[in-house]
Design an enzyme around this catalytic site. Structure first.
Site, short mmCIF file in Angstrom:
data_model
loop_
_atom_site.label_atom_id
_atom_site.label_comp_id
_atom_site.label_asym_id
_atom_site.label_seq_id
_atom_site.Cartn_x
_atom_site.Cartn_y
_atom_site.Cartn_z
N GLY A 63 13.92 -17.37 10.74
CA GLY A 63 15.15 -18.17 10.74
C GLY A 63 15.89 -18.22 12.06
O GLY A 63 16.04 -19.27 12.65
N CYS A 89 30.24 -0.92 14.05
CA CYS A 89 31.10 -1.15 12.90
C CYS A 89 30.78 -2.53 12.32
O CYS A 89 30.31 -3.41 13.03
CB CYS A 89 32.57 -1.13 13.31
SG CYS A 89 33.05 0.41 14.09
N GLU A 104 8.61 -7.37 5.86
CA GLU A 104 8.40 -6.61 7.08
C GLU A 104 7.19 -5.70 6.90
O GLU A 104 7.18 -4.86 6.00
CB GLU A 104 9.68 -5.77 7.27
CG GLU A 104 9.76 -4.96 8.50
CD GLU A 104 11.08 -4.17 8.54
OE1 GLU A 104 12.12 -4.67 8.07
OE2 GLU A 104 11.03 -3.05 9.05
N HIS A 151 11.78 -5.56 16.22
CA HIS A 151 12.79 -4.56 16.55
C HIS A 151 12.61 -4.00 17.95
O HIS A 151 13.39 -3.19 18.40
CB HIS A 151 12.79 -3.43 15.52
CG HIS A 151 13.03 -3.94 14.14
ND1 HIS A 151 12.02 -4.31 13.30
CD2 HIS A 151 14.19 -4.20 13.48
CE1 HIS A 151 12.52 -4.76 12.17
NE2 HIS A 151 13.84 -4.71 12.24
N CYS A 174 11.08 -10.36 11.00
CA CYS A 174 12.48 -10.67 10.68
C CYS A 174 12.97 -11.72 11.66
O CYS A 174 12.18 -12.22 12.48
CB CYS A 174 13.30 -9.36 10.78
SG CYS A 174 14.99 -9.50 10.16
N1 GLN Z 1 17.31 -15.69 8.31
C1 GLN Z 1 17.88 -14.51 8.86
C2 GLN Z 1 17.54 -14.41 10.34
O1 GLN Z 1 16.49 -14.83 10.71
C3 GLN Z 1 17.42 -13.26 8.16
C4 GLN Z 1 18.11 -12.03 8.66
C5 GLN Z 1 17.77 -10.74 7.96
O2 GLN Z 1 16.76 -10.60 7.35
N2 GLN Z 1 18.59 -9.75 8.06
O3 GLN Z 1 18.30 -13.92 11.13
ZN ZN Z 2 14.99 -9.46 8.01
#
Ligand code: GLN
Ligand code: ZN
Length: 752
Positions: A428, A512, A661, A688, A720
């Site tokens: 995304g 935070c 993931e 990551h 992600c």
């Molecule tokens: N669609 C979101 C992104 O790509 C998903 C984020 C997530 O999984 N925390 O940022």
């Molecule tokens: Zn994610």
């Protein structure tokens, strides 16, 4: 009747997040250790004074931390893993355990310790690493210093200690036998308690939150051993065994059988009848009732809470304390700075400072706060801002059929868009560059107009589409540049939310979060994402997928109302999202992703409550996504955790494609998904880290995936969203990913 009050812990960051900024400035080398220590000491002093002025009788110390209280406990008992022992400076060593340490000059390179969620909160603790036969030794300097600081202010504070069993249960042990270390650990607890007794400390708050979880036979045995040992110690302060986040249930007996001195229970998350509790807890134990909720931002219903005080006080001979339910760590600091907050909703709220006042009022049993509380509850109940009859009618009319797609997956896929074998896509978001962040800030500060900002976002989106086309991805996304945060964005567009200026709570270390406040019935008045999705689709002939945050994740990452069950609030969110999904379909969007990264973390602490939660959580997702025709493909994405134990529920979401993931575990976490019925996109690129994986590496992962899942149901994608990464590495990695897909696709096709 005046009853003593106690606060179990106070937020550390400061009302203006002073500690965050001091830490980050120290880490970046801009300020000295002495400057950081000064900020921290000032904050502690200020917070004690706040509590004292509010009239709280028992104040905590050692609840402060530069990073995390579990890490502090490891350091207190000398549990420093070998990798960090070479670092001489204790402060450097501490932060190395918390955040890792790299030093080019010496070539030193140690990773951070792992982080995990603190029970069912959004706070993350550092996971201590213990070796087999771990040797513990006492380093009580931090604790003693805080004790002395409080004394210098004329205050006698009650030290907070994480108890031995919770400490071991939360740690990672090399041989998976944490309780083999209990003997050794108890000895140092004994030494510490003796030294505290020598310092004339009267009481210690011994936090044992694991007592509200399901315990194995080993764990129960560990509790028996620990409480027997601590109970029998000759020279020690009195011990207030402190539990929170749930009921002790069957574990209550573990505490009652030993000569301990006090028990704290969380009455805000309890189903146990108070009278039953009072019968069971012997009068010799001081009973601390957690009545002011430390986990939410709502005013306490003082009448209802005081009713419990009266009932408890009816039993003669019993010594009572009234307290916050848990540490106030999980609530923001003060409402005082909330100048822009809707005054009506603000009047229903209480942050940490206001909670202290509530606690004091409960202790006194009277005061104008009782009237205010009563008025606020009444106003809230009657407010049209809270109750929206149309939304109510709609949730009541929800039918079973609304939670089902027209046909089942096998049929749906026949009419859905045709894509190449092993289609490539992303999750995304694309890099949120410095430029995007500064434009957003400029817009927020009114330095650029709405039009200018929109124009900027349109250009960024167009650029993102061009780059994805050039990379040769099969299904494109718009990039999510218009979103500051995946929950806040939707909160701002829905009715029923307000936003605070400074409602920050610590997530981990200096980080935070500022959750939106969901106070009323949720309604979607206008489409929220259709314009961006349509705009992106207009720029390309490749399919662009719509991108939404799911109902459970919005619920989980907001402060939500407590005047109705979470399941009902979630259903309202689901219906609002359902309209959005349908509008996206109407606008010609053929794939719609509904992200649910937080679905697993909503699991209750007790197993026997899982089923109920999963049922309504899954149902909400299905309500949100089942309004579309078979031809529209629903995607979902989950991350941050393993899903093995909730797999049937993940399957029950019935998304056409599930993105998870898997890159870091080298597809091992895919194994349980072998029987997953619908299509699946196991991540082949670990986002990551800035590292760019090679074509060969990702092709291998894909081959591994193909061994476990039928290639007709396999997608190719990163783990992600890419928003935290830079464009250079992202483009290199995605180019390699597309190439890896091409290679494995060719192999698979030749196999047919
Ligand atoms: N669609 C979101 C992104 O790509 C998903 C984020 C997530 O999984 N925390 O940022
Ligand atoms: Zn994610």
């Amino acid at each position: 009747m005046t009853i003593s009050t106690s606060c179990l812990g106070f937020p550390r960051m400061g009302a203006e997040r002073e500690l965050k900024f001091a830490l980050e400035s120290y880490w970046s080398g801009k300020s000295s250790l002495a400057e950081l220590q000064k900020v921290a000491a000032d904050l502690r002093a200020r917070h004690w004074q706040l509590m004292q002025t509010a009239g709280i009788s028992v104040l905590p110390c050692n609840d402060f931390s530069y990073y995390d209280q579990v890490l502090d406990t490891a350091v207190l008992f000398g549990a420093v893993p070998a990798a960090y022992r070479g670092i001489q400076d204790p402060h450097q060593r501490y932060f190395a355990m918390a955040r890792g340490f790299q030093d080019q000059a010496s070539g030193a390179d140690v990773p951070a310790l792992a982080m995990k969620k603190w029970f069912d909160t959004n706070y993350h603790y550092i996971v201590p690493e213990l070796e087999a036969g771990q040797n513990f030794e006492l380093h009580p300097e931090k604790l003693f210093q805080e004790l002395e600081e409080a004394r210098a202010l004329g205050l006698e504070a009650r030290p907070v200690l994480i108890g031995p069993v919770t400490f071991l249960k939360l740690s990672r042990t090399a041989d998976d036998r944490p309780y083999a270390l209990l003997d050794g650990l108890l000895k140092v607890y004994g030494q510490l308690l003796k030294q505290l007794a020598d310092k004339k400390v009267a009481w210690v708050q011994l936090d044992e939150p694991c007592l509200v979880t399901d315990l194995s036979a080993d764990e129960k045995a560990a509790y028996r051993q620990a409480f027997a040992f601590l109970g029998e110690l000759k020279e020690r302060p009195k011990l207030m065994v402190t539990t929170y986040f749930g009921d002790l249930e069957e574990n209550l007996d573990l505490v009652l059988q030993y000569p301990l001195d006090g028990l704290h229970v969380d009455r805000t998350r309890s189903h146990q009848d108070l009278w039953d509790l009072l019968q069971r807890v012997p009068e010799s134990l001081v009973l601390s009732l957690g009545l002011v909720d430390g986990r939410n931002i709502w005013r306490c219903d003082l009448d209802a809470a005081y009713h419990q005080v009266i009932e408890a006080a009816r039993k003669p001979g019993r010594q009572l304390l009234i307290a916050t339910s848990c540490s106030l760590l999980h609530s923001p600091v003060s409402l005082r700075g909330e100048k822009d907050l809707d005054p009506e909703v603000k009047n229903w709220m209480a942050f940490a400072e206001e909670k202290l006042a509530e606690l004091a009022a409960l202790g006194a049993g009277r005061g104008k706060l009782f009237d205010e509380s009563r008025q606020a509850q009444e106003q809230r109940k009657a407010s049209q801002r809270v109750t929206n009859p149309q939304v109510r009618a709609r949730t009541e009319a929800v039918s079973e059929a609304q939670a089902h797609r027209v046909s089942e997956f096998a049929k749906r896929r026949e009419v859905q868009l045709t894509l190449p074998l092993l289609p490539t896509t992303t999750i995304g978001s694309f890099p949120q560059t410095q430029e995007i962040r500064s434009q957003r800030a400029a817009h927020r500060q009114g330095k650029i107009s709405d039009e200018q900002y929109q124009e900027f976002l349109r250009n960024a989106t167009a650029d993102c589409i061009r780059r994805q086309e050039a990379l040769g991805l099969d299904v494109l996304v718009h990039g999510e540049y218009e979103r500051n945060d995946m929950v806040e964005y939707f909160g701002e567009k829905l009715h029923g939310f307000v936003f605070t200026r400074n409602g920050w709570v610590q997530s981990y270390g200096s980080r935070c979060v500022k959750p939106p406040v969901l106070f009323g019935d949720v309604e979607r008045k206008h489409p929220m994402t259709v314009e961006w999705a349509s705009y992106a689709q207009s720029l390309t002939s490749k399919p662009v997928k719509g991108m939404l945050t799911g109902p459970v994740t919005i619920l989980q990452w907001s402060f939500v109302r407590t005047d109705q069950p979470r399941s009902l609030t979630c259903l309202q969110l689901a219906l609002a999202l359902r309209d959005e999904v349908c509008d996206l379909e109407k606008a010609g969007i053929r794939l719609i992703q509904v992200d649910e990264p937080a679905i697993r973390e909503g699991l209750p602490l007790r197993r026997n409550q899982w089923e109920h939660y999963l049922e309504w959580a899954v149902n909400s997702f299905r309500i949100a996504t089942s309004g579309v025709a078979d031809a529209t493909q629903i995607h979902t994405h989950m991350c941050y955790s393993e899903f093995e134990d909730i797999l049937p529920s993940v399957a029950a979401l019935d998304a056409d494609v599930l993105f998870i993931e898997t890159a870091r575990s080298r597809m091992e976490s895919l194994a349980p998904f072998a029987d997953y019925p619908n299509a699946i996109g196991p991540g082949v690129y670990d986002i990551h880290s800035p590292r760019v994986p090679s074509v060969a590496e990702m092709a291998d992962l894909l081959r591994e995936a193909r061994r476990r899942v039928d290639p007709d149901r396999l997608w190719v994608n990163p783990d992600c969203g890419l928003k935290t990464r830079g464009w250079r590495e992202v483009e290199m990695a995605l180019e390699a990913m597309v190439e890896a897909a091409r290679q494995v696709r060719a192999e698979s096709e030749s196999l047919r």
